[in-house]
Design an enzyme around this catalytic site. Structure first.
Site, PDB file in Angstrom:
ATOM      1  CD  GLU A 500     -11.465  24.647  61.961  1.00 31.35           C
ATOM      2  OE1 GLU A 500     -11.184  25.234  60.887  1.00 31.35           O
ATOM      3  OE2 GLU A 500     -12.567  24.777  62.532  1.00 31.35           O
ATOM      4  CG  HIS A 503     -12.283  24.523  56.866  1.00 29.49           C
ATOM      5  ND1 HIS A 503     -13.318  24.680  55.968  1.00 29.49           N
ATOM      6  CD2 HIS A 503     -12.848  24.625  58.100  1.00 29.49           C
ATOM      7  CE1 HIS A 503     -14.460  24.847  56.631  1.00 29.49           C
ATOM      8  NE2 HIS A 503     -14.200  24.820  57.923  1.00 29.49           N
TER       9      HIS A 503
HETATM   10 ZN   LIG Z   1     -15.575  24.905  59.558  1.00 30.13          ZN
END
Ligand SMILES: [Zn+2]
Length: 711
Positions: A500, A503
């Protein structure tokens, strides 16, 4: 592990069947709504401390009113359409709606309640109607088309050209070139889909929260780690059980360890079935009819737009481009993965029999015997690593990695407003000390939070009107510290943090002009590449000691343990690959249907799984009635994306392995060509600019230990 693509007024889905929704809401009281006021906060972060739950709906509606007026101004301009007065002007519209909806969507996912949920359900069709209303606005489209038709003579720079092409494509894909009847039908379909999708998610949350497994005999806990036992005891107390007992739930951090450790086969069956039957219990929260309806509506929509199937329509806008390309990748990996999984199954079957059980291995036995085998084979107890993975140590490990690669630094800013006291806020500085972004991190499980882990954007980076810096959030569902026990993560959970965070980096390092092309607003099958690539670093023997330190003693993770982690890295990969890919095939099966007749999800799913010869000891990672990626997230005909992106991330990481893990020149190229570019160029072009050649699949097969089973 998804990236939450927040609604952007025009770029996101949907319509409604109720034309009355198109009437402009009147008498919106905006004067004292903190969402609509100028946010006098540091860096313009949302004033979470001032926002009340019932501020959202009027603010969202005001956003619609404003965007409608902005679009009217474009359409009514007496000037001939130009890039500036039409395409850039359109890009500027909906700023209020996006600003409010970004906050609302993030809070709805991470800290919801009855008011917020009701707002989401009420607003979904309104937003859908609004979005499709824009894209089917004939006068607006004529102006966009007129600019598009003259595009080569306009002297646009590459990013401007990309914005023009993407904008034009959005209109065409929404049906702007169709006749009025078809357009009306598209409006109806999109509206109904928006409502169904919201309902699907709410049913799933209710079904997940409804189940509990009550354990009263400590023997049934097996070797469950003490921290998880304490958590289950907490859960029992929270649910009002006045006994010396433990409660396990269908949240992954609760059910997975139970399946791994409990020797009680009947209990394992019960919780496994509870999980696998969510949305399929013929009760008020059943999702079967929703699945049936959504699949039919999506096929109908694709037909109206001139495509054979929804998958063809959806993929035409992705890096993969066609269902054939998706199946080619899936089939190439599936055969060796299934062979590997069968071998794994045989080993587990033998262990079951050695336990004196004269029966076939079942799906709820898999994790239990896998853990035993892991211990026997590698002398590796997954939980032995937990003390080295206290969650702040893992978080700081991700920060250290970003520092070593790109020179970023992270500074706590807990003075900034947040949506929940558990949230941690960081200011992110670039290598030269300049402000880059604000990062919110929300680690712990709550009933108000959707399951899983995701990243969302509260504000996208852009430069069209001044230097707008990104504000992003990372969200997880880890067990919180309990009593004296800190929040210790397992290896997979630590990987999730890095994922994450990848991202978040993609959003934070964005360096583009237009917000609609910014950061993670790329095709889905590209967007998992910058996140998954981070998992590669985390597991490296060179990287683990940088952050994996014992939470009590500060001792660095021992070499011997790193060796075990590395040695067992490919363990159980047949299962993991097959479990994931079965869901990817299921998604493709639903969305490559060329007819609009009703499917029965139960029999359709069975047929789809028989077709790929899925073994009965493994079920798809998501079954139809709880496959929220495709029925309440943005991943319909797109669940394959993780594998597609993995081809890219495995091959990209090789570029670092070939030089060094923190090679500054490779990191510079990676930032320049991948992380900073958003959707300003096609994914394959970006990749080739970074790597100097197209990606190859071998690194993925090697990483997963599947190469030897390729025929
Ligand atoms: Zn992802």
């Amino acid at each position: 592990m998804v990236v939450l693509l927040t609604a952007t007024g025009c770029q996101q889905a949907s319509t409604t069947q109720q034309s009355s929704r198109n009437e402009e809401p009147s008498n919106v009281n905006t004067a004292d709504n903190p969402l609509l006021a100028n946010w006098a906060t540091p860096y313009g972060v949302p004033p979470f401390d001032l926002i009340e739950d019932d501020d959202y709906l009027p603010a969202l509606r005001q956003g619609i009113v404003e965007q409608k007026a902005e679009i009217k101004a474009i359409v009514n301009s007496p000037e001939p359409a130009s890039f500036e007065n039409t395409i850039e002007a359109f890009e500027r519209t909906g700023a209020t709606l996006e600003k409010v909806d970004n906050v609302f969507s993030a809070v709805n996912a991470a800290n919801s309640n009855d008011v917020i949920r009701a707002t989401a359900l009420e607003f979904a069709p309104e937003l859908a109607a609004h979005s499709i209303g824009i894209l089917l606005n004939q006068d607006l489209f004529e102006r966009v088309r007129s600019v598009y038709d003259r595009r080569d003579a306009l002297g646009l720079n590459p990013e401007q050209m990309r914005l023009l092409e993407e904008t034009y494509k959005d209109f065409v894909r929404a049906g702007a070139t169709l006749d009025d009847n078809s357009k009306q039908r598209l409006r109806e379909i999109k509206g109904e889909l928006a409502t169904l999708s919201e309902q699907f998610g709410q049913n799933l949350l209710a079904e997940t929260n409804a189940f509990e497994l009550l354990v009263t005999d400590p023997a049934d806990l097996g070797d469950l780690p003490a921290s998880l036992v304490a958590l289950a005891a907490d859960e029992a107390r929270k649910r009002g059980h006045e006994c010396d007992c433990w409660v396990f739930t269908l949240q992954r951090p609760s059910i997975n360890p139970f399946l791994e450790y409990s020797p009680n086969r009947e209990f394992r069956r019960r919780i496994f079935q509870g999980y696998a039957m969510r949305g399929n219990n013929d009760n008020d929260h059943d999702n079967k009819d929703i699945v049936t309806r959504m699949v039919a509506l999506r096929a109908e929509r694709a037909h109206l737009l001139g495509f054979k199937s929804y998958a063809e329509y959806s993929l035409s806008n992705q890096m993969a481009e066609t269902p054939e390309n998706v199946y080619q990748l899936l089939d190439e990996v599936w055969a060796p993965a299934l062979r590997t999984a069968r071998t794994e199954r045989d080993a587990l079957q033998a262990m079951l029999e050695a336990d004196g059980i004269d029966d076939r291995l079942e799906a709820w036995d898999w994790r239990y015997y896998t853990e035993k085998l892991r211990k026997a084979k590698y002398d590796f107890d997954q939980d032995a690593v937990r003390p080295y993975f206290e969650y702040t140590a893992v978080r700081d490990g991700a920060f250290v990695l970003a520092n070593k690669l790109f020179g970023l630094t992270f500074w706590p800013r807990n003075d900034l407003p947040k949506w929940h006291e558990d949230q941690q806020v960081f200011e992110v500085l670039d290598a030269d000390g300049s402000h880059l972004a604000i990062l919110y991190m929300d680690f712990f499980i709550r009933e108000s939070k959707s399951g899983g882990a995701w990243m969302s954007t509260l504000r996208s980076q852009s430069r069209l009107d001044g230097d707008i810096t990104p504000i992003v959030t990372n969200n997880f569902n880890f067990p919180p510290p309990s009593g004296d026990s800190p929040a210790l993560l397992g290896f997979r959970e630590a990987e999730t943090v890095f994922h994450e965070f990848g991202h978040a980096l993609h959003a934070m390092l964005s360096d583009v002009t237009y917000r609609s092309l910014s950061g993670t607003r790329t095709p889905r099958d590209f967007v998992e590449f910058p996140s998954q690539v981070m998992e590669n670093w985390m597991a490296e023997p060179e990287v683990l000691p940088l952050f994996a330190k014992h939470y009590e003693t500060g001792e660095v993770i021992p070499d011997e343990m790193i060796e075990k982690i590395t040695a067992s890295g490919q363990f159980n990969q047949g299962f993991k690959t097959v479990e994931y890919m079965a869901a990817a095939y299921l998604d493709m099966a639903y969305h490559t249907r060329t007819t609009t007749d009703d499917v029965d999800p139960r029999s359709f799913e069975k047929q789809a799984m028989d077709h790929i010869h899925l073994i009965r000891e493994i079920i798809p990672r998501y079954k139809s009635t709880y496959f929220s990626h495709i029925f309440s997230g943005g991943y319909s005909a797109g669940y394959y994306s993780y594998l597609w992106s993995e081809v890219l991330d495995a091959d990209a990481f090789q570029a670092f392995k070939e030089t060094s893990l923190f090679d500054q020149e490779t990191a510079r190229r990676y930032r320049k060509y991948i992380l900073s570019k958003g959707n300003t160029r096609p994914g394959m072009e970006l990749y080739e600019a970074f790597r100097g050649r197209p990606p190859t699949i071998e690194p993925l097969l090697r990483n997963r230990g599947l190469l030897e089973n390729v025929e």
